[in-house]
Write an enzyme that holds these catalytic residues in place. Sequence first.
Site, PDB file in Angstrom:
ATOM      1  N   HIS A 186     -28.346 -11.191   6.588  1.00  0.00           N
ATOM      2  CA  HIS A 186     -28.523 -11.670   5.418  1.00  0.00           C
ATOM      3  C   HIS A 186     -27.774 -13.167   5.418  1.00  0.00           C
ATOM      4  O   HIS A 186     -28.139 -14.130   5.027  1.00  0.00           O
ATOM      5  CB  HIS A 186     -27.782 -10.892   4.252  1.00  0.00           C
ATOM      6  CG  HIS A 186     -27.708 -11.439   2.999  1.00  0.00           C
ATOM      7  ND1 HIS A 186     -29.078 -11.775   2.500  1.00  0.00           N
ATOM      8  CD2 HIS A 186     -26.724 -11.896   2.207  1.00  0.00           C
ATOM      9  CE1 HIS A 186     -28.681 -12.307   1.022  1.00  0.00           C
ATOM     10  NE2 HIS A 186     -27.336 -12.274   0.992  1.00  0.00           N
ATOM     11  N   GLU A 245     -21.367 -17.308   3.729  1.00  0.00           N
ATOM     12  CA  GLU A 245     -21.093 -17.324   2.417  1.00  0.00           C
ATOM     13  C   GLU A 245     -19.660 -17.808   1.917  1.00  0.00           C
ATOM     14  O   GLU A 245     -19.629 -18.363   0.670  1.00  0.00           O
ATOM     15  CB  GLU A 245     -20.935 -15.801   1.846  1.00  0.00           C
ATOM     16  CG  GLU A 245     -22.124 -14.951   2.080  1.00  0.00           C
ATOM     17  CD  GLU A 245     -23.576 -15.131   1.084  1.00  0.00           C
ATOM     18  OE1 GLU A 245     -22.893 -15.808   0.010  1.00  0.00           O
ATOM     19  OE2 GLU A 245     -24.428 -14.296   1.196  1.00  0.00           O
ATOM     20  N   GLU A 263     -25.231 -13.123 -15.221  1.00  0.00           N
ATOM     21  CA  GLU A 263     -26.126 -14.233 -14.654  1.00  0.00           C
ATOM     22  C   GLU A 263     -27.263 -14.560 -15.674  1.00  0.00           C
ATOM     23  O   GLU A 263     -28.396 -14.658 -15.550  1.00  0.00           O
ATOM     24  CB  GLU A 263     -26.732 -13.722 -13.597  1.00  0.00           C
ATOM     25  CG  GLU A 263     -27.546 -14.713 -12.630  1.00  0.00           C
ATOM     26  CD  GLU A 263     -27.992 -13.992 -11.264  1.00  0.00           C
ATOM     27  OE1 GLU A 263     -27.246 -13.611 -10.400  1.00  0.00           O
ATOM     28  OE2 GLU A 263     -29.113 -14.296 -10.774  1.00  0.00           O
ATOM     29  N   LYS A 283     -15.489 -16.904  -6.642  1.00  0.00           N
ATOM     30  CA  LYS A 283     -16.042 -15.968  -7.012  1.00  0.00           C
ATOM     31  C   LYS A 283     -15.916 -15.466  -8.665  1.00  0.00           C
ATOM     32  O   LYS A 283     -16.574 -15.288  -9.543  1.00  0.00           O
ATOM     33  CB  LYS A 283     -16.567 -15.031  -6.204  1.00  0.00           C
ATOM     34  CG  LYS A 283     -17.553 -13.808  -6.936  1.00  0.00           C
ATOM     35  CD  LYS A 283     -18.736 -13.628  -5.888  1.00  0.00           C
ATOM     36  CE  LYS A 283     -19.676 -12.565  -6.436  1.00  0.00           C
ATOM     37  NZ  LYS A 283     -20.678 -11.862  -5.897  1.00  0.00           N
ATOM     38  N   HIS A 307     -34.404 -15.434   1.533  1.00  0.00           N
ATOM     39  CA  HIS A 307     -35.091 -14.492   1.205  1.00  0.00           C
ATOM     40  C   HIS A 307     -36.475 -14.444   1.957  1.00  0.00           C
ATOM     41  O   HIS A 307     -36.699 -13.428   2.411  1.00  0.00           O
ATOM     42  CB  HIS A 307     -35.211 -14.092  -0.296  1.00  0.00           C
ATOM     43  CG  HIS A 307     -36.268 -13.203  -0.684  1.00  0.00           C
ATOM     44  ND1 HIS A 307     -35.650 -11.865  -1.082  1.00  0.00           N
ATOM     45  CD2 HIS A 307     -37.387 -13.052  -1.024  1.00  0.00           C
ATOM     46  CE1 HIS A 307     -36.336 -10.957  -1.161  1.00  0.00           C
ATOM     47  NE2 HIS A 307     -37.653 -11.819  -1.298  1.00  0.00           N
ATOM     48  N   ARG A 320     -23.141   9.176 -16.283  1.00  0.00           N
ATOM     49  CA  ARG A 320     -23.353   8.000 -16.981  1.00  0.00           C
ATOM     50  C   ARG A 320     -22.334   6.831 -16.706  1.00  0.00           C
ATOM     51  O   ARG A 320     -21.988   6.057 -17.527  1.00  0.00           O
ATOM     52  CB  ARG A 320     -23.372   8.165 -18.565  1.00  0.00           C
ATOM     53  CG  ARG A 320     -24.581   9.271 -18.897  1.00  0.00           C
ATOM     54  CD  ARG A 320     -24.878   9.113 -20.388  1.00  0.00           C
ATOM     55  NE  ARG A 320     -25.941   9.530 -20.518  1.00  0.00           N
ATOM     56  CZ  ARG A 320     -26.026  11.092 -20.953  1.00  0.00           C
ATOM     57  NH1 ARG A 320     -25.024  11.287 -21.490  1.00  0.00           N
ATOM     58  NH2 ARG A 320     -27.363  11.675 -21.184  1.00  0.00           N
ATOM     59  N   HIS A 350     -30.490 -18.759  -1.141  1.00  0.00           N
ATOM     60  CA  HIS A 350     -31.082 -17.279  -1.357  1.00  0.00           C
ATOM     61  C   HIS A 350     -32.461 -17.200  -1.211  1.00  0.00           C
ATOM     62  O   HIS A 350     -33.145 -16.453  -0.725  1.00  0.00           O
ATOM     63  CB  HIS A 350     -30.249 -16.334  -2.271  1.00  0.00           C
ATOM     64  CG  HIS A 350     -28.933 -16.088  -1.769  1.00  0.00           C
ATOM     65  ND1 HIS A 350     -27.860 -16.863  -1.549  1.00  0.00           N
ATOM     66  CD2 HIS A 350     -28.351 -14.736  -1.549  1.00  0.00           C
ATOM     67  CE1 HIS A 350     -27.010 -16.148  -1.324  1.00  0.00           C
ATOM     68  NE2 HIS A 350     -27.085 -14.799  -1.342  1.00  0.00           N
ATOM     69  N   ARG A 407     -23.814 -18.204 -12.887  1.00  0.00           N
ATOM     70  CA  ARG A 407     -23.740 -17.262 -11.700  1.00  0.00           C
ATOM     71  C   ARG A 407     -24.834 -17.444 -10.772  1.00  0.00           C
ATOM     72  O   ARG A 407     -24.798 -17.009  -9.391  1.00  0.00           O
ATOM     73  CB  ARG A 407     -23.620 -15.791 -12.102  1.00  0.00           C
ATOM     74  CG  ARG A 407     -23.357 -14.553 -11.054  1.00  0.00           C
ATOM     75  CD  ARG A 407     -23.013 -13.341 -11.606  1.00  0.00           C
ATOM     76  NE  ARG A 407     -22.839 -12.640 -10.174  1.00  0.00           N
ATOM     77  CZ  ARG A 407     -22.349 -11.466 -10.345  1.00  0.00           C
ATOM     78  NH1 ARG A 407     -21.698 -11.000 -11.267  1.00  0.00           N
ATOM     79  NH2 ARG A 407     -22.159 -10.580  -9.016  1.00  0.00           N
ATOM     80  N   LYS A 432     -22.260  -6.620  -8.920  1.00  0.00           N
ATOM     81  CA  LYS A 432     -23.695  -6.407  -8.408  1.00  0.00           C
ATOM     82  C   LYS A 432     -23.819  -5.083  -7.912  1.00  0.00           C
ATOM     83  O   LYS A 432     -23.286  -5.096  -6.649  1.00  0.00           O
ATOM     84  CB  LYS A 432     -24.150  -7.682  -8.142  1.00  0.00           C
ATOM     85  CG  LYS A 432     -24.816  -8.659  -8.883  1.00  0.00           C
ATOM     86  CD  LYS A 432     -25.436  -9.811  -8.320  1.00  0.00           C
ATOM     87  CE  LYS A 432     -25.992 -10.891  -9.154  1.00  0.00           C
ATOM     88  NZ  LYS A 432     -26.716 -12.001  -8.552  1.00  0.00           N
ATOM     89  N   ASN A 446     -26.504 -17.905  -5.702  1.00  0.00           N
ATOM     90  CA  ASN A 446     -27.833 -17.855  -4.977  1.00  0.00           C
ATOM     91  C   ASN A 446     -28.035 -18.982  -4.153  1.00  0.00           C
ATOM     92  O   ASN A 446     -29.393 -18.858  -3.825  1.00  0.00           O
ATOM     93  CB  ASN A 446     -28.977 -17.173  -6.105  1.00  0.00           C
ATOM     94  CG  ASN A 446     -28.721 -16.078  -6.458  1.00  0.00           C
ATOM     95  OD1 ASN A 446     -27.874 -15.112  -6.127  1.00  0.00           O
ATOM     96  ND2 ASN A 446     -29.075 -15.901  -7.961  1.00  0.00           N
TER      97      ASN A 446
END
Length: 368
Positions: free
Chosen positions: A266, A184, A236, A226, A252, A120, A248, A241, A142, A245
């Site tokens: 990426h 980035e 987010e 960041k 994507h 956990r 993206h 936040r 993330k 993206n």
Amino acid sequence: MNRIPVALGDRSYDVVIEAGLLSRAADYLAPLARGRTTAIVTDENVRRHLATVQTALSAAGVESEAIVLPPGESTKSWAQLEALTDRLLALGVERNDHVIALGGGVIGDLVGFACAILKRGCRFVQMPTTLLAQVDSSVGGKTAINARAGKNLIGAFHQPSLVLIDPDTLDTLPERQVRAGYAEVVKYGLIDDPDFFTWCEENGVRLLAGDAQARAYAIAHSVAAKARIVAEDERETSGKRALLNLGHTFGHALEAEAGFSDELLHGEAVAAGMALAFAFSADKALAPAEDAARVARHLAGSGLPVDASSAGITASGQTLTAHMLHDKKMEAGTLPFLLARGIGRTYLDREVDLASVAAFLDSTRGAA
Ligand code: GLY
């Protein structure tokens, strides 16, 4: 040495940036080891850095056990997650132990998620070795693996206890990977920091040529940006936040069309996606055309793709927007888009009509 705090209350941690840090890693990791064996998870491509870290730990009297995984995006799978958690359990990792994620974004995301669910939740340290992981994925918590339905669809927010960045790892990183990570870096200028974008225009070539000072400055500046955004909107939820993206959604679609393969990295997809987001914004008279041209000029000049064709993708606008419908950012059937009112003026637009995006994409490949 640069130490940047990520202020998240009882989940706060530091990002330490220092050339040669890998060989001094024990200064930071020995106090966390509490006399126990430290598990280091890495991939085949990172063996050289693994040896440096293990030598440093052993000189400090810390025992370590390496878990070396296959490189590449396919490692972010249920199968590898199961194998990794089994190995960590067999090593007797406890909740207060710190597992080390030594590698690029794949290792950071997988190890972070394994640590989010192991007993956990146990602790972990990010030691990112690619530019992309250093300026983005290792900071902010993330973590994820990929699902059959798409990338990063199974995951958790789980903050590391510490991030250790050694910019010297970039000396041995393939040039293409450095360029992809640089996209980035540029992103932070485009989001809300026009002066930093100008810095990129003036120093990008030096950075990509391996200039240590330019590299260290860009990493520290990006991490600070960041950290600021994550501290404001950890999960987010406020929209802040989500600005990270930028590029993206278009990116994507291109990555999906390329089958999430090494055909299009990426960071390369993000570069093309950012240029497309600016070109689309200019097309809709939201942003000055000169800003969109500056973005495309700088990214192309850095050896990065700026549209579907330069990314090697020939699919129609409709095919690309169909990929966007599988984006995990879909909300009540609509896809929030990151658009721009100018360089450093990115905003979240919830009113974008996908048919107009498809028509725009067709126009950029001259097939309207
Ligand atoms: N890479 C985007 C984020 O961390 O939110």
